[in-house]
Write a protein that holds these residues in place. Sequence first.
Motif, short mmCIF file in Angstrom:
data_model
loop_
_atom_site.label_atom_id
_atom_site.label_comp_id
_atom_site.label_asym_id
_atom_site.label_seq_id
_atom_site.Cartn_x
_atom_site.Cartn_y
_atom_site.Cartn_z
N VAL A 45 12.44 39.77 -1.26
CA VAL A 45 11.04 40.16 -1.12
C VAL A 45 10.33 39.11 -0.27
CG1 VAL A 45 8.90 40.31 -2.45
CG2 VAL A 45 10.97 41.40 -3.32
N SER A 46 9.40 39.55 0.56
CA SER A 46 8.56 38.61 1.30
C SER A 46 7.18 38.61 0.67
CB SER A 46 8.40 39.03 2.77
OG SER A 46 9.66 39.19 3.38
N LEU A 47 6.71 37.45 0.27
CA LEU A 47 5.38 37.38 -0.33
C LEU A 47 4.59 36.27 0.35
CD1 LEU A 47 4.62 38.20 -3.97
CD2 LEU A 47 3.22 36.56 -2.75
N PHE A 48 3.44 36.64 0.95
CA PHE A 48 2.67 35.69 1.75
C PHE A 48 1.48 35.18 0.98
CE2 PHE A 48 3.72 38.40 5.81
CZ PHE A 48 5.06 38.13 5.65
N GLY A 49 1.18 33.90 1.17
CA GLY A 49 -0.04 33.33 0.61
C GLY A 49 -0.92 32.80 1.73
N ILE A 50 -2.23 33.01 1.60
CA ILE A 50 -3.19 32.51 2.59
C ILE A 50 -3.90 31.33 1.95
CG2 ILE A 50 -5.35 33.06 3.80
CD1 ILE A 50 -4.32 35.92 4.04
N SER A 51 -3.78 30.15 2.59
CA SER A 51 -4.29 28.95 1.94
C SER A 51 -5.29 28.19 2.80
CB SER A 51 -3.14 28.01 1.58
OG SER A 51 -3.65 26.87 0.91
N ASP A 52 -6.27 27.57 2.13
CA ASP A 52 -7.22 26.70 2.83
C ASP A 52 -6.89 25.22 2.57
OD1 ASP A 52 -7.96 26.26 0.20
OD2 ASP A 52 -10.02 26.94 0.43
N LEU A 65 -11.84 36.16 6.54
CA LEU A 65 -10.84 35.60 5.62
C LEU A 65 -10.13 34.39 6.25
CD1 LEU A 65 -9.05 35.90 3.04
CD2 LEU A 65 -7.60 37.44 4.37
N LEU A 66 -9.67 34.55 7.47
CA LEU A 66 -8.92 33.45 8.10
C LEU A 66 -9.85 32.29 8.46
CD1 LEU A 66 -6.26 35.32 10.29
CD2 LEU A 66 -6.25 34.79 7.84
N TYR A 67 -11.12 32.61 8.78
CA TYR A 67 -12.08 31.53 9.05
C TYR A 67 -12.34 30.73 7.76
CZ TYR A 67 -16.10 28.95 10.70
OH TYR A 67 -16.94 27.93 11.05
N LYS A 68 -12.46 31.43 6.65
CA LYS A 68 -12.66 30.74 5.37
C LYS A 68 -11.46 29.85 5.05
CE LYS A 68 -16.01 33.58 3.01
NZ LYS A 68 -16.32 34.35 1.81
N ALA A 83 -12.14 29.49 -2.08
CA ALA A 83 -12.11 29.51 -3.55
C ALA A 83 -12.65 30.80 -4.17
CB ALA A 83 -12.87 28.30 -4.10
N ASP A 84 -13.69 31.39 -3.59
CA ASP A 84 -14.31 32.56 -4.23
C ASP A 84 -13.85 33.89 -3.63
OD1 ASP A 84 -15.77 30.87 -5.87
OD2 ASP A 84 -17.32 30.61 -4.33
N THR A 85 -12.83 33.85 -2.80
CA THR A 85 -12.41 35.08 -2.12
C THR A 85 -11.34 35.80 -2.94
OG1 THR A 85 -12.86 34.02 -0.01
CG2 THR A 85 -11.50 36.01 0.06
N VAL A 86 -11.44 37.13 -2.97
CA VAL A 86 -10.42 37.96 -3.62
C VAL A 86 -9.92 38.95 -2.57
CG1 VAL A 86 -9.95 39.53 -5.54
CG2 VAL A 86 -11.72 37.79 -5.78
N LEU A 87 -8.63 39.13 -2.48
CA LEU A 87 -8.09 40.08 -1.51
C LEU A 87 -8.23 41.50 -2.04
CD1 LEU A 87 -4.83 38.36 -0.25
CD2 LEU A 87 -7.14 38.30 0.75
N GLU A 88 -8.62 42.42 -1.15
CA GLU A 88 -8.72 43.83 -1.53
C GLU A 88 -7.78 44.65 -0.67
OE1 GLU A 88 -12.63 45.52 -2.86
OE2 GLU A 88 -13.27 43.85 -1.59
#
Length: 414
Positions: free
Chosen positions: A183-190, A297-300, A307-312
């Motif tokens: 499985v490929s699972l991606f995380g978006i991190s700041d 999203l990517l700018y954040k 911290a306060d973002t939720v993916l939809e």
Amino acid sequence: MKILLVGSGGREHALGLGLYADPACSSLHVAPGNPGISEFAQCHQLDISSNAEIVALALKIGADLVVIGPEVPLVNGVADDLRRLKIAVFGPSKAAAQLEGSKTFAKEVMSDAGVPTAHSITCTTQEECEKALDTFGPPYVVKDDGLAGGKGVVVTSNRKEAFDHALACKRVVIEEYLVGPEVSLFGISDGTSILAMQPAQDFKRASDNDVGPNTGGMGAYSPLPWAPSDIIEDTYKQVLAPMIAEMSARGTPFIGLLYAGLALTDHGVRVIEFNVRFGDPETQVLIPLLKTPLATLLYKAATADLADTVLEWRDDSAVTVVLAAEGYPHAPQRGGQISEFPTIENVQIFHAGTTLNGKGLIASGGRVLSVTGIGADLTEARDRAYRAISQISLPGSFYRSDIALNAAVAEKGN
Ligand code: AMP
Ligand code: GLY
């Protein structure tokens, strides 16, 4: 905001469309881009292995955000050069990109962070290789320690083949064979927070039923109806969050896309590998399903503000099928003429290796197009993708006919 996206493949076409669709994006520049991307963004020729050229272009267009698609510029440290000039970048520093650049480094970080992965031994001599092969036994898994453009890994039960590959590498990681679906699972991190995306599965072998040579990826789908219901939460807790915490504690925070290649074994999730950028072709199914505006999203993520973002997500399924040129992956034929595209609702056709000449669109790479169908379930998404791809002609080209087939059948049976 003005955005510069670096790269030229199907992944960048999908990312570009996502960025462009966000009202926060005022202008989109892509370098080098491709004919599909040039329909909505301004493309600029440049050498992506030159940090200086990327930085110069970002300054010239006054980019507020730079998004780096492929791994090479990241491993070259272009994100550091841009950040030094106070330009927001979605993509890890040179130090953090070593999670993809060096398998040994990735193993060390996983070990310190307590992240489950295959047991492994890094070898530099013939004797060490022999010993490691015998320790783990067949099937042998032998990985070039450095970036190898997807050609660094050999999995075989033939000891001589395994040993020969090990000898051909300067430094090699030999490891335990993991049994279970991938499985490929991606995380978006700041750098501090990380948001787990929904999982996808890609198909690496060239031909149906997973035979033939390894490729960059012949298709993908998402979501995975068969996967355990807690896979996102479990991967977040066991893999993504501890990796981000460990990278931060080391003083080399990871800002960008952390791609976890996982095996779902009987003993739980295990990391097969990390990449430090969006995967191709998984991106061509994930971005069309993501409802969260991508540029924001990517700018954040690039500005330590996730911290306060939720993916939809859309409540739909997506399947992408790659059209490959004759001879791919070993010796792809370039220059073939591509026919006009059909217009089918809920289908997106991404350019991966195309160029325009006087006569029209021609193939310029091994993976030529990536055709994504979206539907209420995998069966509908597959039908749309295959209906579209079957209407595109390129002499000698081929595609797999079984992308997401088993998952679609299983889903219908439920
Ligand atoms: P990688 O480039 O590390 O993703 O490896 C390429 C492919 O080799 C993976 O997608 C897996 O199918 C296979 N592979 C890598 N490591 C292992 C492992 N430890 N056990 C089983 N298969 C593996
Ligand atoms: N889908 C595999 C990769 O991007 O490496």
